[in-house]
Each structure stands twice: as structure tokens, then as C-alpha cells.
Write a protein that holds these residues in place. Structure first.
Motif, PDB file in Angstrom:
ATOM      1  N   ASP A  81       0.732  -1.261  -0.025  1.00 11.55           N
ATOM      2  CA  ASP A  81       0.060   0.070  -0.032  1.00 11.55           C
ATOM      3  C   ASP A  81       0.909   1.305   0.173  1.00 11.55           C
ATOM      4  O   ASP A  81       0.421   2.192  -0.585  1.00 11.55           O
ATOM      5  CB  ASP A  81      -0.858  -0.349   1.124  1.00 11.55           C
ATOM      6  N   THR A  92       2.140   2.140  -3.361  1.00  8.53           N
ATOM      7  CA  THR A  92       0.829   2.552  -4.173  1.00  8.53           C
ATOM      8  C   THR A  92       0.522   3.888  -3.915  1.00  8.53           C
ATOM      9  O   THR A  92       0.181   4.767  -4.800  1.00  8.53           O
ATOM     10  CB  THR A  92      -0.374   1.661  -4.181  1.00  8.53           C
ATOM     11  N   ILE A  93       0.381   4.262  -2.624  1.00  8.01           N
ATOM     12  CA  ILE A  93       0.341   5.879  -2.007  1.00  8.01           C
ATOM     13  C   ILE A  93       1.581   6.675  -2.875  1.00  8.01           C
ATOM     14  O   ILE A  93       0.952   7.842  -3.153  1.00  8.01           O
ATOM     15  CB  ILE A  93       0.181   5.748  -0.609  1.00  8.01           C
ATOM     16  N   ILE A 112      -6.599   4.177  -5.482  1.00  7.14           N
ATOM     17  CA  ILE A 112      -5.654   4.934  -4.318  1.00  7.14           C
ATOM     18  C   ILE A 112      -6.562   5.493  -3.432  1.00  7.14           C
ATOM     19  O   ILE A 112      -6.619   6.971  -3.608  1.00  7.14           O
ATOM     20  CB  ILE A 112      -4.388   5.623  -4.854  1.00  7.14           C
ATOM     21  N   ALA A 171      -6.279   8.708  -8.723  1.00  6.62           N
ATOM     22  CA  ALA A 171      -6.791   8.020  -7.690  1.00  6.62           C
ATOM     23  C   ALA A 171      -7.860   6.989  -8.106  1.00  6.62           C
ATOM     24  O   ALA A 171      -7.998   5.901  -7.677  1.00  6.62           O
ATOM     25  CB  ALA A 171      -7.263   9.094  -6.550  1.00  6.62           C
ATOM     26  N   GLY A 215       0.959   6.987  -6.535  1.00  9.00           N
ATOM     27  CA  GLY A 215      -0.177   8.134  -6.941  1.00  9.00           C
ATOM     28  C   GLY A 215       0.192   9.744  -6.420  1.00  9.00           C
ATOM     29  O   GLY A 215      -0.175  10.595  -7.205  1.00  9.00           O
TER      30      GLY A 215
END
Length: 876
Positions: free
Chosen positions: A505, A508-509, A555, A550, A512
Motif C-alpha cells: 500500500d 501505491t500511495i 488509491i 486516484a 499516486g
């Protein structure tokens, strides 16, 4: 020498006499308490002895055979009695065991410092005897505190609510010792800075050891006394350099207490005291030397606070690295303090020390955030510090800050660019490294690293552009923005590659965030190259791009970036509503307002739809974007009205009846549209906005159109013909929209809102009719001081009755009680006017016609009410 020995002996004797009384009193109380306890025990034993003897039989009695029980029974077990609550302390106990000790401890602490001050001001003794007396007082208090601790702690246990007497006395001795060492260095020069540093450090270490024996109260009193000592004793020749050495030692000692014993409150108190002293030194910096001392002190205090709160998290694993709110708050406070000192010393102390201190304000929080993952928000704090430094960077000599604090040319722009470039690159690199290497980070921690790594260079580029390019077209800054966009794309690609190998995660954050930052940098480049200064447009487009990313990459955390950009745009509007510079163009509607407000309104409106999670109740990010879209749309409408009516000047000071009418029409229309939309979307933002626009429209209609620009009161010229003029637009159209709003809001809005909308429509309609009649008779000028003819007086009666009948008919057809009540009010007003004014002011046929018409109307209204409103039920 004899005098010295005499006064030293006298001081010791006086100290002994003063100490013997409290010590003897404390020992007597302790012994008396022991005796009291023994007496209570003996009395209980004596009371219990006869009762026990009575239960012992003199001889063995004959057994008595019991009759058989009819059925077996289970004896009831009595419920255990709850422990009685401890009795509440009486006033005497609170006074004798608590208040006197607290006040006495404070008195000892201040007395120790004031004694040194008094001896200096009175000049009774020489410097040597003063210092000897001070050290003798400090050592005597410390010895008394240790003696009391050994004597009292071994006796009866002390209730927790009672203050610790040995700790109080020892705290007073600690403060006295701090003051004596500082006076020996700062006041008399008996010791140099090296020895003073060692002595103060040794005093802090000794106080730490004593606090381990006496508890946290000693540490707290020692901290307060040590921080207050320079205020009570003096600064020593007016120089603040001794304080630059003294205060960090005091703070470091307090941080040592807190770290060793886990007294976090003490560390927070030390940080607050250090920040207060830093601001005080910054305010007192009047020359280059004092400014340098204040800056050095601020850097040392910020470093100590960051080290104390960040270092314990150094070995926290990534999966457990949840954000420490207290440490983050301390880091933010220390950095804001240092930036404030930089602002206070920007003019007087600009130079190498100022530049190095500015770098320290960025390095300290960013290093803490990089080394300790629970303090990841330190990168965001570093970005805030960098933005503040750019704003506060000293301007050229002779220039003063303008109203916006920016858009001024700077001293040494090359150094500014170097500081900004290196700092922004460092913060971005640290954030990217943590995201790449910390795949197991919690979402909030990863978002803090991503925000610091992406928002810091964007904010730095924007503020530097405003300082150096002064919001004008700048190809060089446009190129820099596009280079930043390429860098963000490269870092995003690195995170994407790492995510393909080890999905998480956090990666991924980060992906983005860097993708959104690339979009924002491209938008900034377009602004810098073309329009110049339209940061609102750039941030709005970046928000739209972030929302699309997003949604595309799924995300959820990136939705908060949209919210953050929305908050930044709101702050930008509050700072300067002129979002696209001063030259907007003179063409109505098709001008730069359409770009500056229309494009962001559309962008945030679309972003709010993109980041709304399907199947769930809207949370903060889409609501913030939706609210900002509505706010920008309202600004666009209002500023377009002012732009069209004032030749392009939206900040013109005057305002006329047509402008106020169009403003009321727009606000009422927006409220009506939002009420309709709320019935479809059920959005709390739309609901609140409809209420807000409605209330603003009600107030603006009544105050603006009713009083401020009312041509009856201002005698301003009103344009237009008899039937179509400014009055019809300014009063008639808002009245119709207010009636429509009242009808639309009946099912979904509070009763007061509906009644207020109907009331405003009634008042505006009445004013529209009255002013139209006045305009028809008087022309463009219609002030109250002008003469009114009899025909005009009669026309008012006829017009008010006609409007009342119209409202009555509407109320009957629509079954509206509000319209019927408004009709009754108008008819009553017309009746009063006929009897009070027409009877005396009219003559001839007009007077007769006035009464005849009124009578006919009133009879007709009564007939209508009898036949249609309150008709009796017919029976067959």
C-alpha cells in the motif's frame, strides 16, 4: 578577610535558624502521627477485650437437640459490603498538608533568586561574598532536602495527594545553585564560558540524579526555576550571548529527566519554555550580534526538542511506525519557533548566520522525519519551514514588505535559489527513499512521506516564482516546473517498478502522490509560461489530475491530496481574491475571471465526482472539493457582476441599486438551484451551501436594497423607462426568485427558512411596486424630500390593494397561508394609509374614490373569505 568570615558565618547561622524551625516542626508532626496511631490501636484492643471474654463459656453446657426441620434450607450468604470511600479531606487538612507546602516551596524558590538580585542591587557586600552566600544558600537547601528525605521517607507512608516536602526544599536548592553559577559567569565574570558550561551541565546532571530520588515534582520546580532565573537575576551586561549558552543547558537537563524516567510532560514543558525564550530573544535582537545569538539559541533548542522526541523512535520497525502526534506537534512547534525567529531577525541580522539557521530550520525536521518513521510528518514540517523562509527572505535594502509579504525583489537571489533547490531536492529524496524501502509502512505514515516529498518542491517553486518573477510571465520558471514534472515522473516510475516486485500500500500511495505532483508541476509550468500568477488554476488542475489518478489506480489515500489542494486554494482566495493578477480585461463575461474562477470551479466539481467512493456516504475529501467548487462558482458570478458594472474594476468602492439587485438575484438563484440539487444528490455540502447562500441573500436584500442603495433614501438616479427600468431588475426579479425559493424549499428546509424567503419576497415585491409608482411620477430622481402629488398618493393606495388582491388569489389557488397573510398585511397597510393620509392629504374626487375603492375591496375580500376560505359545511 575577617568581614568575609563574619558574614559567611552569619549567613550560615541564619540559614540554620531558619531551617531548624520547619525541620523540627516536620519531625514533631511525624512523631505525633505515630503516637496517634498507637493510641487508636490500643483503644480498639481495649474495646474488643470484654466482648471476647463474654463469648467464652465458663463450663461445657448440655447439648440441646433441635427439632427436625420441615424442609432443607440454604442459609443466605450476606453480600460483601463495599469498601467505604475514603473520607474527603477537610479544609484544615488541605490547608495544612498541601497548600502551605506548595506555597512554601514556591516561596523558597523565588526567595533564593530574589536574594541574589537584592544583594546585587543593594550593594551591601562585595562580589566575592555575594557569590559565597549564594552557593552557601544553595548547598544548605540541598542538604536540608536530603536530610528531610532520609528522615521522612522512612516513617509513615505519605498520601499521594500530599506534596513532597523534601522535593520542595531540594528544588529550591537546585534553583539557587543554577542562579549562583549563572551569576558567577554572566554578572561578575569569575568564570569563563567554558567553566560556566561545565558548571551548568554538572548542576543539571546533579538535579537529574536528585530527581531520581525525589520524584518528578523536583524536576518540574527545577525547570521552572531555571527558566525564570535569568529574568530574576538579569542578563549580565545587556548581552544575550550568556543566555544562548545557559538556556539550552537547562532544556537539555529537563529532556534528560524526561528521557530517563519517562516524564513526557516535563519534556513538553521544557519545549514550551524554550520556544517562549527563543521568541523573547528574537524580539530583543536589535543588532547583528543579538540577532546571531537569538538564531543560535533557536537552532540549539529546535535540535534538542527534535532529538528528544524523535530519537526514541529510531528503531521502530516499519509495520509499527504509526504517527506519533505528540512528537509531530513538538517538531512543528520547534520549527515554527525557529522560523519566527528568522522573521524577527531578517532585517537586523541577515548574513551567514541567518542563512545557516534557515538551512537548520529545514534540516532538523526533515532529518528527524527520515531517521524516525513515526515522525514522518517532519518532512511536511520541513516543507512548511522552507515556504516560510522563502517568504521571509530579506528584500533588497530600502524596500519594505508589501501587504502580501511577497512579490518583492530579494537580497542575493542566487543564494535563495541554491537554498531552495538543495532543500527541496533533499526533502524529496528522503521521502522517496523511505517509500521505496518501507513497503510495510502504515497508510498514514506513507501518506506523510509522500506529502512531504511532493508538496515541498511544488510549494517552494511557487513561492520562489512569486518572490523573483513577481507573478509575471517567466519562461525560466516554466522550464523549471517542467523539469520538476519529469523528476516526479521518474520517481513514480521507480516506485512502480518496486511495487511490481513487492506490492504494498505504501508504494501505491507514493506512486499516486508522485503522479499527481507531476500533473501539478505541468500545470504550474503552463501558468508560468502563459498567464502568470494563476496558482489557483494550477492547483485546481492538479486536483483534477490527482482525482483522476486516484480513480484510475484505485488509491483511496490519494483522495486526501485533492482535499489538501482544495484547502490550499481556499487559503489562496482568502489571501488574495484577485487570482489572475490585476489586469482582467474589460469585456463583460468573457474575461480572465472566467479562467481564474470558472476553470477551478469546474475542476473541483469534476474532482469531487471522481473521488466519491461508490456505495458509501461522502466523506471529507469529496465534500471539501464540492464546497470549493460552489464557492468558486459564487465568486465567479459576483465578480462578473462587479466587473461588468464597473468597467473591469472588481474592487471599486461604490455600489448602486442595479448591482445590489443583481447580487441578491444571484444569491437567491444559487440558493434555489442548490435546494433543487440537494433533492437529487442528498449532499450535506449542498444543503449547508443552500442555507448559507439563502441567509446571505436575505441579509443583503434587506440591508442593501432596503436601506443602503434604496433610491428613496439616497436620491440616486434610476435608469430606464416607466415600466422597464432598474427597479424592475433590482427589486422585481429578486422578489419573484425569493417566492420561488420559498415554494421549492417547503419540503426540504426548515420552517424559518421558508418563512424568511417568503418574507423577503414580499418586502422586495412591495418595494418594487412602490418604487415603480414613485419612478413613474418623479422620474429618475425620487428622494423622499421631493414633493408628492395627490395622484401619486392615490396611486399608492390602488397599487397596494391590487398587490394584496393578487396575493390573495395566489393563496387561494395554491392553498398558501403565507400568501394570504401577506395579502392581509398589505390590505391593512393600505387601509391605514387611506384613513391616516388620504383623508387629510387628498381632496375632491380622489378622496372619495380612495374610500370607495377601499370599501369595495374590503367587502370583496370579506365575501371571498366567507364563500371560499371559511365557508360553513352545507347540509342536505
Amino acid at each position: 578577610m575577617d568581614e568575609l568570615v563574619f558574614f559567611l558565618g552569619l549567613g550560615i547561622a541564619v540559614l540554620a535558624v531558619l531551617a531548624c524551625g520547619p525541620v523540627a516542626f516536620a519531625l514533631t508532626i511525624a512523631q505525633r502521627r505515630r503516637i496517634s496511631i498507637l493510641e487508636d490501636r490500643l483503644a480498639r484492643f481495649e474495646r474488643a477485650t470484654p466482648a471476647t471474654a463474654a463469648t467464652i463459656p465458663a463450663s461445657r453446657p448440655e447439648p440441646v437437640r433441635e427439632a427436625p426441620r420441615p424442609a432443607p434450607t440454604v442459609p443466605a450468604v450476606p453480600a460483601p459490603r463495599p469498601d467505604p470511600a475514603p473520607p474527603r479531606a477537610s479544609f484544615e487538612e488541605r490547608f495544612g498538608t498541601r497548600w502551605t507546602v506548595w506555597v512554601g516551596g514556591v516561596a523558597l524558590i523565588f526567595g533564593a533568586a530574589l536574594l541574589v538580585r537584592y544583594s546585587v542591587e543593594a550593594g551591601y557586600f562585595g562580589p566575592g561574598l555575594r557569590m559565597a552566600s549564594g552557593f552557601a544558600l544553595a548547598l544548605g537547601l540541598l542538604a536540608a532536602g536530603e536530610a528531610l528525605r532520609r528522615r521522612l521517607r522512612g516513617s509513615l507512608p505519605v498520601p499521594p495527594a500530599w506534596p513532597d516536602i523534601p522535593a520542595m526544599v531540594t528544588a529550591a536548592g537546585t534553583v539557587a545553585l543554577f542562579g549562583a553559577v549563572y551569576a558567577a559567569y554572566g554578572l561578575y565574570g569569575f568564570i569563563g564560558p567554558e567553566l560556566a558550561f561545565v558548571a551548568l551541565g554538572a548542576t543539571g546532571l546533579a538535579a537529574m540524579v536528585l530527581a531520581l530520588l525525589h520524584g518528578p515534582s523536583l524536576a518540574g520546580f527545577g525547570l521552572v526555576g531555571a527558566l525564570a532565573t535569568p529574568l530574576l537575576v538579569g542578563e549580565g551586561g545587556g548581552s544575550i550571548w550568556p543566555l544562548t549558552l545557559y538556556l539550552p543547558v537547562v532544556a537539555a537537563s529537563a529532556y534528560g529527566f524526561a528521557w530517563l524516567k519517562g516524564w513526557r510532560v516535563l519534556a513538553i514543558a521544557a519545549g514550551i519554555g524554550a520556544a517562549a525564550w527563543a521568541l523573547l530573544l528574537g524580539l530583543s535582537a536589535i543588532d547583528a550580534s543579538a540577532s546571531a545569538a537569538a538564531l543560535v539559541h533557536g537552532v540549539l533548542q529546535a535540535a534538542l526538542a527534535s532529538l528528544t522526541f524523535a530519537l526514541p523512535h529510531r528503531l521502530t520497525p516499519a509495520e509499527n511506525a504509526r504517527l506519533d502526534r505528540v512528537a509531530t506537534a513538538v517538531l512543528l512547534t520547534a520549527t515554527v519557533m525557529l522560523v519566527a525567529v528568522l522573521g524577527l531577525t531578517a532585517q537586523a541580522g541577515y548574513g551567514a548566520v541567518w542563512i545557516l539557521s534557515a538551512l537548520a530550520a529545514i534540516i532538523i525536521p526533515s532529518a528527524a522525519g527520515f531517521l524516525a518513521m513515526p515522525v514522518a510528518a517532519g518532512l511536511v514540517v520541513a516543507g512548511l519551514a522552507l515556504s516560510g523562509i522563502i517568504v521571509l527572505w530579506p528584500p533588497e535594502p530600502g524596500l519594505h514588505w508589501d501587504s502580501l509579504l511577497i512579490r518583492l525583489d530579494t537580497t542575493d537571489p542566487g543564494i535563495l535559489l541554491a537554498v531552495v533547490g538543495v532543500s527541496a531536492a533533499g526533502v524529496t529524496t528522503m521521502g522517496a527513499l523511505r517509500l521505496i524501502g518501507g513497503g510495510r509502512l502504515p497508510a498514514a505514515t506513507a501518506l506523510a512521506y509522500a506529502a512531504g516529498a511532493t508538496l515541498t518542491p511544488l510549494a517552494a517553486l511557487s513561492f520562489t516564482y512569486l518572490r523573483l518573477a513577481q507573478a509575471s510571465v517567466s519562461p525560466s520558471f516554466a522550464v523549471a516546473a517542467w523539469v520538476l514534472a519529469l523528476a516526479m515522473i521518474g520517481l513514480g516510475a521507480a516506485l512502480r517498478a518496486q511495487g511490481d516486485r513487492t506490492p504494498s500500500d505504501a508504494l501505491t500511495i507514493g506512486l499516486g502522490a508522485f503522479a499527481s505532483a507531476a500533473v501539478a508541476a505541468l500545470a504550474l509550468g503552463l501558468v508560468f509560461a502563459a498567464s502568470g500568477g494563476s496558482l489557483t488554476v494550477a492547483m485546481a488542475l492538479a486536483a483534477l489530475g490527482s482525482g483522476a489518478i486516484a480513480r484510475r489506480l484505485d488509491i483511496p489515500a490519494l483522495r486526501w491530496c485533492v482535499a489538501g489542494l482544495g484547502i490550499a486554494v481556499a487559503g489562496r482566495l482568502a489571501w488574495d481574491p484577485m487570482v489572475v493578477g490585476g489586469e482582467l480585461g474589460r469585456t463583460p463575461i468573457l474575461n480572465w475571471l472566467l479562467v481564474g474562477y470558472g476553470v477551478p470551479a469546474l475542476a473541483f466539481g469534476l474532482a469531487s465526482r471522481l473521488i466519491r467512493l461508490p456505495g458509501t456516504k461522502p466523506d471529507a475529501p469529496p465534500l471539501i472539493a464540492e464546497a470549493l467548487s460552489l464557492l468558486l462558482a459564487a465568486f465567479l458570478v459576483f465578480f462578473e457582476i462587479r466587473h461588468a458594472l464597473h468597467g473591469g474594476d472588481i474592487f471599486a468602492e461604490d455600489s448602486g441599486v442595479l448591482e445590489q439587485g443583481l447580487m441578491a438575484l444571484s444569491a437567491l438563484g444559487l440558493a434555489a438551484v442548490l435546494v433543487r440539487l440537494d433533492g437529487v444528490h442528498r449532499s450535506p455540502v449542498i444543503r449547508i451551501a443552500s442555507l448559507g447562500f439563502g441567509v446571505i441573500a436575505f441579509a443583503q436584500s434587506l440591508l442593501g436594497l432596503g436601506f443602503a442603495v434604496n433610491p428613496l433614501l439616497t436620491d440616486e438616479s434610476v435608469g430606464g423607462g416607466v415600466l422597464f427600468n432598474e427597479i424592475v431588475i433590482a427589486y422585481g426579479l429578486p422578489a419573484l426568485v425569493a417566492f420561488a425559493l420559498a415554494r421549492t424549499a417547503q419540503a426540504t428546509r426548515p420552517r424559518w427558512y421558508v418563512l424568511a424567503a417568503g418574507g423577503v419576497g414580499m418586502i422586495l415585491g412591495f418595494l418594487a411596486l412602490t418604487l415603480t409608482i414613485r419612478h413613474g411620477f418623479q422620474g429618475a430622481k425620487m428622494g423622499l424630500d421631493r414633493e408628492t402629488s395627490q395622484a401619486e398618493w392615490y396611486a399608492y393606495s390602488a397599487g397596494w390593494l391590487a398587490l394584496g388582491l393578487t396575493l390573495l388569489g395566489y393563496g387561494l389557488l395554491r392553498h398558501s397561508l403565507t400568501a394570504r397573510l401577506a395579502s392581509a398585511a398589505l390590505v391593512a397597510l393600505a387601509t391605514l394609509k387611506v384613513f391616516l393620509f388620504d383623508l387629510a392629504g387628498l381632496d375632491g374626487p380622489l378622496r372619495a374614490l380612495s374610500f370607495l375603492g377601499l370599501g369595495a375591496v374590503l367587502i370583496g375580500i370579506g365575501l371571498v373569505y366567507q364563500r371560499f376560505v371559511f365557508a360553513p359545511t352545507r347540509t342536505t
